[in-house]
Design an enzyme around this catalytic site. Structure first.
Site, mmCIF file in Angstrom:
data_model
loop_
_atom_site.group_PDB
_atom_site.id
_atom_site.type_symbol
_atom_site.label_atom_id
_atom_site.label_comp_id
_atom_site.label_asym_id
_atom_site.label_seq_id
_atom_site.Cartn_x
_atom_site.Cartn_y
_atom_site.Cartn_z
ATOM 1 N N GLU A 135 -1.473 5.961 -9.085
ATOM 2 C CA GLU A 135 -2.427 6.949 -8.553
ATOM 3 C C GLU A 135 -2.292 8.286 -9.271
ATOM 4 O O GLU A 135 -1.199 8.760 -9.525
ATOM 5 C CB GLU A 135 -2.224 7.159 -7.043
ATOM 6 C CG GLU A 135 -3.180 8.215 -6.481
ATOM 7 C CD GLU A 135 -3.370 8.180 -4.964
ATOM 8 O OE1 GLU A 135 -3.083 7.139 -4.352
ATOM 9 O OE2 GLU A 135 -3.830 9.189 -4.416
ATOM 10 N N ASN A 157 -10.289 0.765 -0.244
ATOM 11 C CA ASN A 157 -9.298 0.640 0.830
ATOM 12 C C ASN A 157 -9.848 1.068 2.187
ATOM 13 O O ASN A 157 -10.382 2.172 2.321
ATOM 14 C CB ASN A 157 -8.094 1.539 0.530
ATOM 15 C CG ASN A 157 -7.184 0.953 -0.528
ATOM 16 O OD1 ASN A 157 -7.533 -0.021 -1.177
ATOM 17 N ND2 ASN A 157 -6.029 1.548 -0.699
ATOM 18 N N ASP A 193 0.852 -1.189 0.000
ATOM 19 C CA ASP A 193 0.000 0.000 0.000
ATOM 20 C C ASP A 193 0.895 1.248 0.000
ATOM 21 O O ASP A 193 1.804 1.365 0.828
ATOM 22 C CB ASP A 193 -0.873 -0.056 1.265
ATOM 23 C CG ASP A 193 -1.966 0.996 1.277
ATOM 24 O OD1 ASP A 193 -2.416 1.402 0.194
ATOM 25 O OD2 ASP A 193 -2.393 1.383 2.386
ATOM 26 N N HIS A 194 0.636 2.154 -0.906
ATOM 27 C CA HIS A 194 1.375 3.434 -0.968
ATOM 28 C C HIS A 194 2.895 3.268 -1.044
ATOM 29 O O HIS A 194 3.635 3.945 -0.301
ATOM 30 C CB HIS A 194 1.021 4.349 0.205
ATOM 31 C CG HIS A 194 -0.387 4.845 0.154
ATOM 32 N ND1 HIS A 194 -0.803 5.836 -0.712
ATOM 33 C CD2 HIS A 194 -1.493 4.462 0.832
ATOM 34 C CE1 HIS A 194 -2.098 6.046 -0.550
ATOM 35 N NE2 HIS A 194 -2.550 5.214 0.365
HETATM 36 P P1 13P Z 1 -8.878 5.023 5.442
HETATM 37 O O1 13P Z 1 -7.958 5.902 6.260
HETATM 38 O O2 13P Z 1 -10.091 5.776 5.063
HETATM 39 O O3 13P Z 1 -9.175 3.746 6.106
HETATM 40 O O4 13P Z 1 -8.104 4.690 4.072
HETATM 41 C C1 13P Z 1 -7.164 3.647 4.027
HETATM 42 C C2 13P Z 1 -6.359 3.659 2.781
HETATM 43 O O5 13P Z 1 -6.635 4.341 1.808
HETATM 44 C C3 13P Z 1 -5.192 2.759 2.732
HETATM 45 O O6 13P Z 1 -4.451 2.931 1.573
HETATM 46 O O1 G3H Z 2 -3.250 4.930 3.547
HETATM 47 C C1 G3H Z 2 -2.550 4.643 4.529
HETATM 48 C C2 G3H Z 2 -2.883 3.462 5.345
HETATM 49 O O2 G3H Z 2 -3.949 3.757 6.207
HETATM 50 C C3 G3H Z 2 -1.668 2.977 6.061
HETATM 51 O O3 G3H Z 2 -1.335 3.792 7.136
HETATM 52 O O4 G3H Z 2 1.097 4.290 6.827
HETATM 53 O O5 G3H Z 2 -0.005 4.482 9.086
HETATM 54 O O6 G3H Z 2 0.410 2.242 8.055
HETATM 55 P P1 G3H Z 2 0.126 3.688 7.812
HETATM 56 ZN ZN ZN Z 3 -4.511 4.958 0.844
#
Ligand code: 13P
Ligand code: G3H
Ligand code: ZN
Length: 324
Positions: free
Chosen positions: A146, A269, A94-95
């Site tokens: 993205e 997500n 993720d990200h």
């Molecule tokens: P929320 O903070 O709304 O749960 O979004 C999570 C997210 O986008 C993780 O990539």
């Molecule tokens: O979009 C981000 C997710 O909620 C992950 O959050 O970087 O604090 O693990 P985090």
């Molecule tokens: Zn996100």
């Protein structure tokens, strides 16, 4: 190099096609620890939903990247052996913010990575995303890109238009990068404070007009919505009742997410809602049973509450239940 296919994961190709055609969204749930992972796999197995296990770079640092990989592998084994479930499981970064991080995840068994170049200028975002796609596709790994920046907490209810994805950009981005899915910005944001509402105001609707325009430019292409927690008020209240302070926490209404899931949005997500439920439950137990100090006695019920939330979301919001 551990290839994801040997570990029991799948990439997103088949399941995204099914989601776009079938008008549902696959959940992307984040995890950082064992109880969250158990709840996610347990909830998705019980509702027979495909699942995307999301790992952020922060999660990798917190829990140790090797341990997380084996935990995810263990979760698949648990689903097959103990839960008798064959749900497709995607292990997703993720990200991801660098090429090197994406490569590291692919080498350790991830079947999907996100390269988030959304804060970079358009051409730089294309260049970085394309580089990740070239590496990932050699290993049959899916890539999420993205376009558009998710708004932070806005001072006014109406978010700044400049943050939204520009539909004029999507075709070129998808074509030049070769990504498999695209995260867009249509009014959602990360965290528990998505909208700052004045008394009596309600949450502004997501920009479905932008989503429709994007769908016209790239018909049938898998779209991803980040920042899609709905921040259930019952759990905000539970947190606040038992000593928390989450005043003003508000999320995306579930009916809007349901509407999005029926469109080309094929991945939604959710991280914040999981954090909220777990914290609310633990706060309640700490307050009602101050003598309790066995972590299983408060993490267990928190895990159960999260599992129930996941089952309900899969059934009532994303429509992913029974789509495995
Ligand atoms: P929320 O903070 O709304 O749960 O979004 C999570 C997210 O986008 C993780 O990539
Ligand atoms: O979009 C981000 C997710 O909620 C992950 O959050 O970087 O604090 O693990 P985090
Ligand atoms: Zn996100």
């Amino acid at each position: 190099m551990a290839h994801y296919k040997e570990l029991g994961f799948v990439n997103s190709k088949k399941i995204f096609k099914k989601a776009v055609d079938g008008g549902f969204a696959v959940p992307g749930y984040n995890f950082n620890n064992m109880e969250q992972l158990q709840a996610i796999i347990g909830g998705c197995a019980e509702s027979n939903s495909p699942v995307i296990l999301q790992v952020s770079s922060g999660a990798r640092k917190y829990a140790n990247e090797t341990l997380l990989q084996y935990m995810a592998q263990g979760a698949v084994a648990m689903a097959r052996k103990d839960l008798k479930s064959n749900i497709p499981v995607i292990l997703h970064l993720d990200h991801g913010d660098t090429y090197e991080l994406c490569v590291s995840c692919i080498e350790s068994g991830f079947s999907s990575v996100m390269i988030d170049g959304s804060s970079k200028p358009f051409e730089e975002n294309i260049k970085l995303t394309k580089k990740v796609v070239e590496y990932a596709h050699k290993h049959d790994v899916s890539v999420e890109g993205e376009l558009g920046v998710l708004a932070g907490i806005e001072d006014e209810v109406s978010a700044e238009v400049s943050h939204y994805t520009n539909p004029d950009d999507v075709e070129e981005f998808v074509k030049k990068t070769g990504v498999d899915s695209l995260a867009i910005s249509i009014g959602t944001s990360h965290g528990a404070y998505k909208f700052k509402l004045k008394p009596g105001e309600s949450v502004p609707p997501l920009r479905f007009d932008i989503l429709e325009e994007i769908e016209k430019r790239i018909p049938g292409f898998p779209i991803v919505l980040h920042g899609s927690s709905s921040v259930p008020q019952e759990y905000v209240e539970m947190c606040n009742k038992y000593g928390g302070n989450l005043a003003g926490a508000v999320g995306v209404p579930e009916d809007q997410l349901r509407k999005a899931a029926h469109s080309a949005v094929c991945k939604i997500n959710i991280d914040t809602d999981g954090r909220l439920v777990v914290t609310a439950k633990i706060r309640e137990i700490f307050s009602k049973k101050p003598e309790e100090f066995d972590p299983r006695k408060y993490l267990g019920p928190a895990r159960e509450a999260l599992k129930e939330l996941i089952i309900r979301k899969n059934k009532e919001v994303l429509g992913s239940a029974d789509q495995a």
